[in-house]
Design a protein around this motif. Structure first.
Motif, PDB file in Angstrom:
ATOM      1  N   ALA A  26       0.832  -1.203   0.000  1.00 50.81           N
ATOM      2  CA  ALA A  26       0.000   0.000   0.000  1.00 50.81           C
ATOM      3  C   ALA A  26       0.869   1.257   0.000  1.00 50.81           C
ATOM      4  O   ALA A  26       0.568   2.239  -0.689  1.00 50.81           O
ATOM      5  N   GLY A  27       1.965   1.215   0.764  1.00 53.09           N
ATOM      6  CA  GLY A  27       2.874   2.355   0.806  1.00 53.09           C
ATOM      7  C   GLY A  27       3.553   2.612  -0.519  1.00 53.09           C
ATOM      8  O   GLY A  27       3.909   3.750  -0.844  1.00 53.09           O
ATOM      9  N   LEU A  28       3.747   1.552  -1.309  1.00 52.54           N
ATOM     10  CA  LEU A  28       4.369   1.689  -2.629  1.00 52.54           C
ATOM     11  C   LEU A  28       3.363   2.071  -3.703  1.00 52.54           C
ATOM     12  O   LEU A  28       3.732   2.275  -4.860  1.00 52.54           O
ATOM     13  N   GLY A  29       2.087   2.132  -3.338  1.00 51.57           N
ATOM     14  CA  GLY A  29       1.060   2.524  -4.296  1.00 51.57           C
ATOM     15  C   GLY A  29       0.530   1.385  -5.147  1.00 51.57           C
ATOM     16  O   GLY A  29      -0.149   1.620  -6.148  1.00 51.57           O
ATOM     17  N   TYR A  30       0.807   0.131  -4.768  1.00 52.40           N
ATOM     18  CA  TYR A  30       0.294  -1.016  -5.517  1.00 52.40           C
ATOM     19  C   TYR A  30      -1.166  -1.246  -5.141  1.00 52.40           C
ATOM     20  O   TYR A  30      -1.483  -1.466  -3.974  1.00 52.40           O
ATOM     21  N   GLU A  31      -2.053  -1.227  -6.118  1.00 56.71           N
ATOM     22  CA  GLU A  31      -3.482  -1.362  -5.830  1.00 56.71           C
ATOM     23  C   GLU A  31      -3.990  -2.771  -6.063  1.00 56.71           C
ATOM     24  O   GLU A  31      -4.809  -3.272  -5.293  1.00 56.71           O
ATOM     25  N   GLU A  32      -3.563  -3.400  -7.159  1.00 55.31           N
ATOM     26  CA  GLU A  32      -4.023  -4.761  -7.420  1.00 55.31           C
ATOM     27  C   GLU A  32      -2.924  -5.531  -8.136  1.00 55.31           C
ATOM     28  O   GLU A  32      -2.064  -4.937  -8.793  1.00 55.31           O
ATOM     29  N   PRO A  33      -2.895  -6.850  -7.987  1.00 55.62           N
ATOM     30  CA  PRO A  33      -1.826  -7.645  -8.595  1.00 55.62           C
ATOM     31  C   PRO A  33      -1.945  -7.700 -10.112  1.00 55.62           C
ATOM     32  O   PRO A  33      -3.037  -7.580 -10.678  1.00 55.62           O
ATOM     33  N   THR A  34      -0.781  -7.875 -10.761  1.00 55.85           N
ATOM     34  CA  THR A  34      -0.766  -8.100 -12.197  1.00 55.85           C
ATOM     35  C   THR A  34      -1.211  -9.542 -12.465  1.00 55.85           C
ATOM     36  O   THR A  34      -1.282 -10.362 -11.543  1.00 55.85           O
ATOM     37  N   PRO A  35      -1.511  -9.885 -13.714  1.00 53.06           N
ATOM     38  CA  PRO A  35      -1.949 -11.259 -14.000  1.00 53.06           C
ATOM     39  C   PRO A  35      -0.998 -12.343 -13.512  1.00 53.06           C
ATOM     40  O   PRO A  35      -1.444 -13.334 -12.923  1.00 53.06           O
ATOM     41  N   ILE A  36       0.306 -12.173 -13.712  1.00 58.28           N
ATOM     42  CA  ILE A  36       1.234 -13.220 -13.279  1.00 58.28           C
ATOM     43  C   ILE A  36       1.257 -13.318 -11.763  1.00 58.28           C
ATOM     44  O   ILE A  36       1.359 -14.414 -11.189  1.00 58.28           O
ATOM     45  N   GLN A  37       1.115 -12.191 -11.077  1.00 57.79           N
ATOM     46  CA  GLN A  37       1.076 -12.215  -9.609  1.00 57.79           C
ATOM     47  C   GLN A  37      -0.219 -12.870  -9.118  1.00 57.79           C
ATOM     48  O   GLN A  37      -0.187 -13.692  -8.192  1.00 57.79           O
ATOM     49  N   ARG A  38      -1.319 -12.521  -9.731  1.00 58.67           N
ATOM     50  CA  ARG A  38      -2.612 -13.060  -9.311  1.00 58.67           C
ATOM     51  C   ARG A  38      -2.680 -14.576  -9.468  1.00 58.67           C
ATOM     52  O   ARG A  38      -3.239 -15.286  -8.633  1.00 58.67           O
ATOM     53  N   GLU A  39      -2.055 -15.090 -10.551  1.00 57.30           N
ATOM     54  CA  GLU A  39      -2.119 -16.527 -10.804  1.00 57.30           C
ATOM     55  C   GLU A  39      -1.056 -17.305 -10.038  1.00 57.30           C
ATOM     56  O   GLU A  39      -1.300 -18.426  -9.596  1.00 57.30           O
ATOM     57  N   ALA A  40       0.141 -16.712  -9.880  1.00 52.60           N
ATOM     58  CA  ALA A  40       1.256 -17.468  -9.309  1.00 52.60           C
ATOM     59  C   ALA A  40       1.267 -17.478  -7.786  1.00 52.60           C
ATOM     60  O   ALA A  40       1.594 -18.496  -7.164  1.00 52.60           O
ATOM     61  N   ILE A  41       0.932 -16.358  -7.158  1.00 51.42           N
ATOM     62  CA  ILE A  41       1.115 -16.231  -5.711  1.00 51.42           C
ATOM     63  C   ILE A  41       0.359 -17.309  -4.921  1.00 51.42           C
ATOM     64  O   ILE A  41       0.940 -17.921  -4.014  1.00 51.42           O
ATOM     65  N   PRO A  42      -0.908 -17.600  -5.195  1.00 49.56           N
ATOM     66  CA  PRO A  42      -1.584 -18.649  -4.398  1.00 49.56           C
ATOM     67  C   PRO A  42      -0.882 -20.004  -4.474  1.00 49.56           C
ATOM     68  O   PRO A  42      -0.772 -20.709  -3.457  1.00 49.56           O
ATOM     69  N   HIS A  43      -0.414 -20.391  -5.650  1.00 50.44           N
ATOM     70  CA  HIS A  43       0.277 -21.683  -5.785  1.00 50.44           C
ATOM     71  C   HIS A  43       1.604 -21.682  -5.037  1.00 50.44           C
ATOM     72  O   HIS A  43       1.971 -22.680  -4.408  1.00 50.44           O
ATOM     73  N   LEU A  44       2.330 -20.561  -5.094  1.00 46.21           N
ATOM     74  CA  LEU A  44       3.614 -20.500  -4.400  1.00 46.21           C
ATOM     75  C   LEU A  44       3.416 -20.465  -2.889  1.00 46.21           C
ATOM     76  O   LEU A  44       4.207 -21.047  -2.136  1.00 46.21           O
ATOM     77  N   LEU A  45       2.368 -19.795  -2.420  1.00 48.46           N
ATOM     78  CA  LEU A  45       2.077 -19.812  -0.987  1.00 48.46           C
ATOM     79  C   LEU A  45       1.746 -21.226  -0.512  1.00 48.46           C
ATOM     80  O   LEU A  45       2.035 -21.594   0.632  1.00 48.46           O
ATOM     81  N   ALA A  46       1.165 -22.025  -1.406  1.00 49.06           N
ATOM     82  CA  ALA A  46       0.821 -23.408  -1.062  1.00 49.06           C
ATOM     83  C   ALA A  46       2.010 -24.352  -1.179  1.00 49.06           C
ATOM     84  O   ALA A  46       1.875 -25.553  -0.891  1.00 49.06           O
TER      85      ALA A  46
END
Length: 562
Positions: A26-46
């Motif tokens: 939020a401090g960096l001004g990021y509002e929503e993930p990019t497509p690669i972030q949206r798809e990859a992050i849940p799998h990597l967290l798992a």
């Protein structure tokens, strides 16, 4: 398992990241993930292994950095790193490490970039004190592993970032050696802009049932141009500098990278463009790291508008406000072209990529079109009349902005005085003329002759004809270099490929046959790059030693290696 992006909007909070990371984002001004972030992050967290294909600038760094930071114990409970990120260049190592610091600032995560060209002693000291994440080039990582200061026994995650670039630079064997020393239960993540067979081979050997994510190209809407407008101009070599200046004058980029093959071309074009009134900066392998950092700082701050660079120097560079990519020559392969133009057209903004092609390079453009599936439009160099019209348009826009925003009252007396003698329209036209001349009139420009180009002749398979490799002289367009090191010095083909690709503008696939004898080696390189390669190799070491490098002398008594 293969996934393509769906385009559904998801906020970072929906990805279940720890609060410290959400605060930093939020401090960096990021509002929503990019497509690669949206798809990859849940799998990597798992904890899943992952093979991700996405172009440079799509947010790959955050896609793997955020899950690594999320899973890093706080407070730190072990001195050895829990994550290792391998990257092809020191510029990218610094950039990725900086991203980890920014995302993990609320967590106090310990991140260390390690790469060649920096004092190894300091890197050893920091590793001994303890780190959470190491971002490394393969050669320096292997050196630190051999010294038993980079210990991999506790690694939870290994990331191969820009994997295709690392293979092109000759790091395949180093990567295999590093992965062989990591725990078998580790999570392995591989990101690449392209996925040639070699990348698939690494994935099959080292990834366990990986999720495969490919960022699909957005479909073009009717009436809407693509995010990167790609075009080319066919021009004779002698007129290329003038053509480049003309095109930049017409395009008026906010910030652009001009890719050249050699250091000399970088220096010559930088001088020419500065003389034309641009704020141009050079970037190539002959510069120190401090010099490179200062150049990039000026470009990012907006005090420079053009970066003239070789491929090697520009690897891993990311400039947020970049609007144009210029290929001063046709890239030698489609992957290089994809990497270059992927630096523009981001975050919904349209970018421009144009290429100056000599007549003999037209066939290479067709090869790139077939490989990328994108049409590269051939256009004509703007004429002097086009340039004059563009400059008038820029002057009109500047005058309009001044009329809307500036305090013009101090200049009223000049207009009123002249209006007693001349018509106000004539006064305005004279002012525009002076503004045009102050900005560089097109009156001293010469027309750049058009070049008639023929479509490339094709073979029976529909592709361009290829020269046969002969056993004697090198193929057409190639020359053979002699290097005074061979098997007795422990030289392997990958050492020569890595040295050439790492120090010159060539990529691994540009290099031809390599023959290694006991005391010398012979390497085929493109003729146009021979002098650059000789100069680059004379400045560096191969297997820790300086060596003789020259063009091969064809004398009857020389024995050829078998």
């Amino acid at each position: 398992m293969t996934i393509t992006t769906t385009g559904e909007t998801t906020g970072f909070a929906d990805l279940q990241l720890r609060p410290e990371l959400l605060t930093a984002l939020a401090g960096l001004g990021y509002e929503e993930p990019t497509p690669i972030q949206r798809e990859a992050i849940p799998h990597l967290l798992a904890g899943r292994d992952l093979l991700g294909q996405a172009a440079t600038g799509t947010g790959k760094t955050a896609a793997f950095a955020l899950p690594i930071l999320h899973r890093t114990p706080r407070p730190a409970d072990e001195p050895d790193p829990g994550a290792l990120v391998l990257v092809p260049t020191r510029e990218l190592a610094v950039q990725v490490a900086d991203a980890f610091h920014r995302y993990g600032r609320e967590m106090g995560v310990r991140v260390l970039p390690v790469y060649g060209g920096a004092p190894i002693g300091r890197q050893i000291q920091v590793l001994k004190r303890g780190v959470d994440v190491v971002v490394a080039t393969p050669g320096r990582a292997l050196d630190l592993i051999d010294r038993d200061v980079l210990r991999l026994a506790r690694l939870r995650t290994v990331v191969l970032d820009e994997a295709d670039e690392m293979l092109d630079m000759g790091f395949a064997e180093d990567i295999e050696a590093i992965l062989a020393q990591t725990p078998p239960q580790r999570q392995t993540v591989l990101f690449s802009a392209t996925v040639p067979p070699r990348i698939d081979g690494i994935a099959r050997r080292h990834l366990r049932e990986p999720v495969r994510i490919e960022i699909a190209r957005p479909e073009r809407e009717v009436g809407r141009p693509p995010l990167v407008r790609q075009r080319a101009y066919v021009v004779d070599r002698a007129h290329k500098p003038a053509a480049l200046g003309r095109l930049l004058d017409v395009e008026a980029p906010t910030a652009a990278i001009v890719f050249c093959r050699t250091r000399d071309q970088v220096d010559e074009l930088t001088e020419m463009l500065n003389g034309r009134g641009y704020r141009a900066e050079a970037l190539h392998g002959g510069m120190s790291q401090d010099q490179r950092d200062r150049v990039m700082g000026r470009l990012r701050a907006g005090t420079a508008e053009l970066l003239i660079a070789t491929d090697v120097a520009a690897r891993g560079i990311d400039v947020e406000h970049l609007t144009h990519v210029v290929n001063y020559h046709v890239p030698s392969d489609p992957d290089s072209y994809v990497h270059r133009i992927g630096r523009v057209g981001r975050a919904g903004r349209e970018g421009v990529a144009f290429t100056l092609a000599e007549p003999r390079e037209h066939r290479m453009l067709k090869s790139i079109e077939r490989a990328t599936g994108h049409k590269i439009t051939i256009e004509k160099i703007p004429t002097v009349a086009d340039l004059r019209a563009r400059r008038l348009e820029l002057t009109r826009a500047a005058l309009r902005e001044s009329l809307l925003t500036d305090d013009l009252e101090p200049y009223r007396v000049v207009v009123e005085t002249l209006s007693d003698e001349f018509d106000v329209m004539e006064v305005a036209m004279a002012a525009v003329k002076l503004a045009q001349e102050a900005g560089g009139a097109a009156g001293d420009e010469e027309e750049i002759p058009e070049v008639a180009h023929r479509p490339p002749r094709e073979g029976r398979d529909g592709g361009p004809r290829r020269e046969r490799r002969a056993a004697g002289p090198p193929p057409e367009g190639m020359t053979r270099l002699f290097l005074g090191v061979g098997r007795r010095a422990g030289v392997r083909p990958q050492d020569l490929v890595g040295a050439i690709a790492g120090e010159s503008s060539l990529r691994g696939r540009d290099i031809g046959a390599i023959e290694i004898a006991d005391r010398f080696s012979l390497v085929e390189v493109p003729e146009h790059a021979a002098d650059e390669v000789i100069d680059a190799l004379r400045r560096t070491t191969i297997k820790g030693r300086k060596t003789i490098v020259r063009r091969e002398r064809q004398n009857p008594g020389q024995r050829r290696p078998r």
